[in-house]
Design a protein around this motif. Structure first.
Motif, short mmCIF file in Angstrom:
data_model
loop_
_atom_site.label_atom_id
_atom_site.label_comp_id
_atom_site.label_asym_id
_atom_site.label_seq_id
_atom_site.Cartn_x
_atom_site.Cartn_y
_atom_site.Cartn_z
N GLY A 149 47.27 53.94 44.08
CA GLY A 149 46.79 53.72 42.71
C GLY A 149 45.60 54.62 42.41
O GLY A 149 45.14 55.39 43.27
N ILE A 150 45.09 54.49 41.18
CA ILE A 150 43.97 55.33 40.73
C ILE A 150 42.76 55.20 41.65
O ILE A 150 42.04 56.17 41.88
CB ILE A 150 43.60 54.94 39.27
N CYS A 151 42.54 54.02 42.21
CA CYS A 151 41.38 53.80 43.08
C CYS A 151 41.50 54.54 44.41
O CYS A 151 40.51 54.72 45.12
CB CYS A 151 41.18 52.32 43.34
N ILE A 186 52.95 51.80 40.66
CA ILE A 186 52.82 52.68 41.83
C ILE A 186 54.16 52.85 42.54
O ILE A 186 54.77 51.86 43.00
CB ILE A 186 51.76 52.11 42.80
N LEU A 193 45.07 43.98 39.77
CA LEU A 193 43.70 43.68 40.22
C LEU A 193 42.67 44.20 39.22
O LEU A 193 41.66 43.57 38.97
CB LEU A 193 43.48 44.31 41.60
N CYS A 194 42.93 45.39 38.67
CA CYS A 194 41.97 45.90 37.68
C CYS A 194 42.72 46.33 36.43
O CYS A 194 43.96 46.38 36.41
CB CYS A 194 41.08 47.01 38.24
N CYS A 197 50.19 46.81 39.96
CA CYS A 197 48.95 46.16 40.45
C CYS A 197 48.21 45.55 39.26
O CYS A 197 48.03 46.21 38.24
CB CYS A 197 48.07 47.19 41.16
N ARG A 205 44.79 51.62 47.42
CA ARG A 205 45.90 50.66 47.41
C ARG A 205 47.19 51.47 47.32
O ARG A 205 47.34 52.30 46.41
CB ARG A 205 45.78 49.68 46.23
N HIS A 222 43.39 48.99 35.01
CA HIS A 222 44.28 50.15 34.96
C HIS A 222 45.75 49.72 35.05
O HIS A 222 46.64 50.46 34.59
CB HIS A 222 43.98 51.13 36.11
N HIS A 223 46.00 48.58 35.68
CA HIS A 223 47.37 48.07 35.84
C HIS A 223 48.32 49.17 36.32
O HIS A 223 49.38 49.42 35.71
CB HIS A 223 47.89 47.49 34.51
N CYS A 224 47.95 49.83 37.40
CA CYS A 224 48.75 50.96 37.90
C CYS A 224 50.18 50.53 38.26
O CYS A 224 50.38 49.49 38.89
CB CYS A 224 48.13 51.55 39.16
S1 SF4 Z 1 43.09 51.35 40.20
FE1 SF4 Z 1 43.54 50.34 42.14
S2 SF4 Z 1 42.89 48.20 41.77
FE2 SF4 Z 1 43.11 49.16 39.75
S3 SF4 Z 1 45.21 48.68 39.10
FE3 SF4 Z 1 45.24 50.72 40.10
S4 SF4 Z 1 45.77 50.23 42.24
FE4 SF4 Z 1 45.10 48.31 41.30
#
Ligand code: SF4
Length: 336
Positions: A31-33, A25, A18-19, A16, A36, A21-23
């Motif tokens: 993800g961390i959030c 997955i 989007l933020c 990912c 998602r 963290h670049h998770c």
């Molecule tokens: S925390 Fe959420 S938005 Fe951020 S990279 Fe991980 S999955 Fe994506």
């Protein structure tokens, strides 16, 4: 569920972007959030259209003091956050969804948000309370419709969005209040579960791209309120963003994992306010605490009282065409 933007397959998982963290997955994992999830190789957002909060707020509550003062903003949130701040005042909704928690919320289509904002007489839609980045796809769809109806769009963010995502929403984004929670990377790592550097990059992106920006720092006793650190924050704002960027200094009240900590002493807020002015910031404001008219806007050249506020209410606004009526100095902001 709705397919997410900003992801790519990588080594049997999805990455990912989007933020910051670049998770990476794995299938069946979030993800961390916490909102998602990799569903059979596709990254899905679990919070699209699921509103946990909808309110009509004064724009001053975001806080934005130089953006359509006295106007109303239709304010929405879903559950979830990419940070885990130990002092979060909205932790019951921001931390929900983590560890597989249930995603709750009322199903609301983007066009319904825009209609509700218009009906309530709002000038903008704010994506706030939790972190707008993590409900980006929904915010993006609402924002596009909002612009067609001449509404502005406002993020209230922790500043961890990637520049790729910011470039995508840029045509529809008019203002952002970004937290600069500390100038210490270890504070960000230990207390928020994030890093400082990407936040600084996001702040600079706003200044460069001329999205109206205001910065907020919540002062937590003994954690981020040393004179040295506050000077670093104020100097960063002045040097990298501009001396006209409003700095909001906010008072901490015990919440969540910091429930046992004392609230910020009045004097710390006053000291930070004075330091911001000393460093040369034109507009410094105190939040959650009354202090010698520090919630008002004064002309930086002739000191004329321009906007008088009481709490979140605008009592008087004398700015005319973006200028001080006394000395004609330009007052930076979005006034109409
Ligand atoms: S925390 Fe959420 S938005 Fe951020 S990279 Fe991980 S999955 Fe994506």
């Amino acid at each position: 569920m709705h397919e997410a933007l900003f992801y790519k397959p990588e080594a049997g998982k999805v990455r990912c972007s989007l933020c910051n963290h670049h998770c990476l997955i794995a299938p069946g994992v979030r993800g961390i959030c916490g909102v998602r999830e990799n569903v059979d190789g596709k990254l899905m957002t679990l919070v699209y259209g699921k509103l946990i909060a909808e309110n009509v707020d004064p724009i001053e509550k975001k806080p934005l003091y130089h953006f359509l003062p006295g106007s109303l903003s239709y304010s929405i949130a879903t559950v979830g956050c990419n940070f885990r701040c130990e002092f979060c005042q909205n932790w019951e909704i921001s931390q929900r969804g983590k560890n597989g928690g249930e995603i709750v919320g009322r199903n609301v289509r983007p066009e319904e948000v825009v209609s509700a904002a218009l009906e309530a007489g709002c000038s903008s839609i704010s994506y706030t309370y939790t972190e707008p980045t993590i409900f980006f796809e929904y915010a993006y769809d609402v924002a596009k419709l909002a612009v067609n109806k001449k509404l502005k769009n406002v993020f209230v963010s922790n500043g961890y969005t990637t520049l790729e995502a910011l470039d995508t929403i840029k045509p529809y984004l008019h203002a952002n209040n970004v937290d600069l929670k500390s100038f210490s990377d270890s504070f960000y790592q230990k207390i928020c579960g994030a890093r400082l550097e990407p936040v600084l990059e996001t702040l600079k992106w706003h200044a460069k791209n001329k999205i109206w920006l205001e910065v907020t720092t919540l002062l937590i006793p003994g954690k981020n309120d040393s004179k040295e650190e506050l000077r670093q924050i104020a100097e960063f704002i002045r040097n990298e963003l501009g001396d006209f960027i409003p700095w909001h200094i906010s008072r901490f009240y015990p919440h969540y994992k910091m429930n046992g900590e004392p609230p910020t002493p009045h004097q710390s807020i006053i000291n930070a306010y004075k330091l911001g002015k000393e460093v040369g910031l034109k507009y410094v404001y105190t939040g959650n605490i009354p202090h010698e008219n520090a919630e008002n806007t004064y002309c930086p050249k002739c000191s004329e009282l321009l906007i008088e506020r009481f709490g979140f209410n605008v009592v008087k606004n004398k700015i005319k065409d973006g200028r001080c009526p006394n000395c004609a100095e330009t007052i930076e902001g979005v006034w109409a």
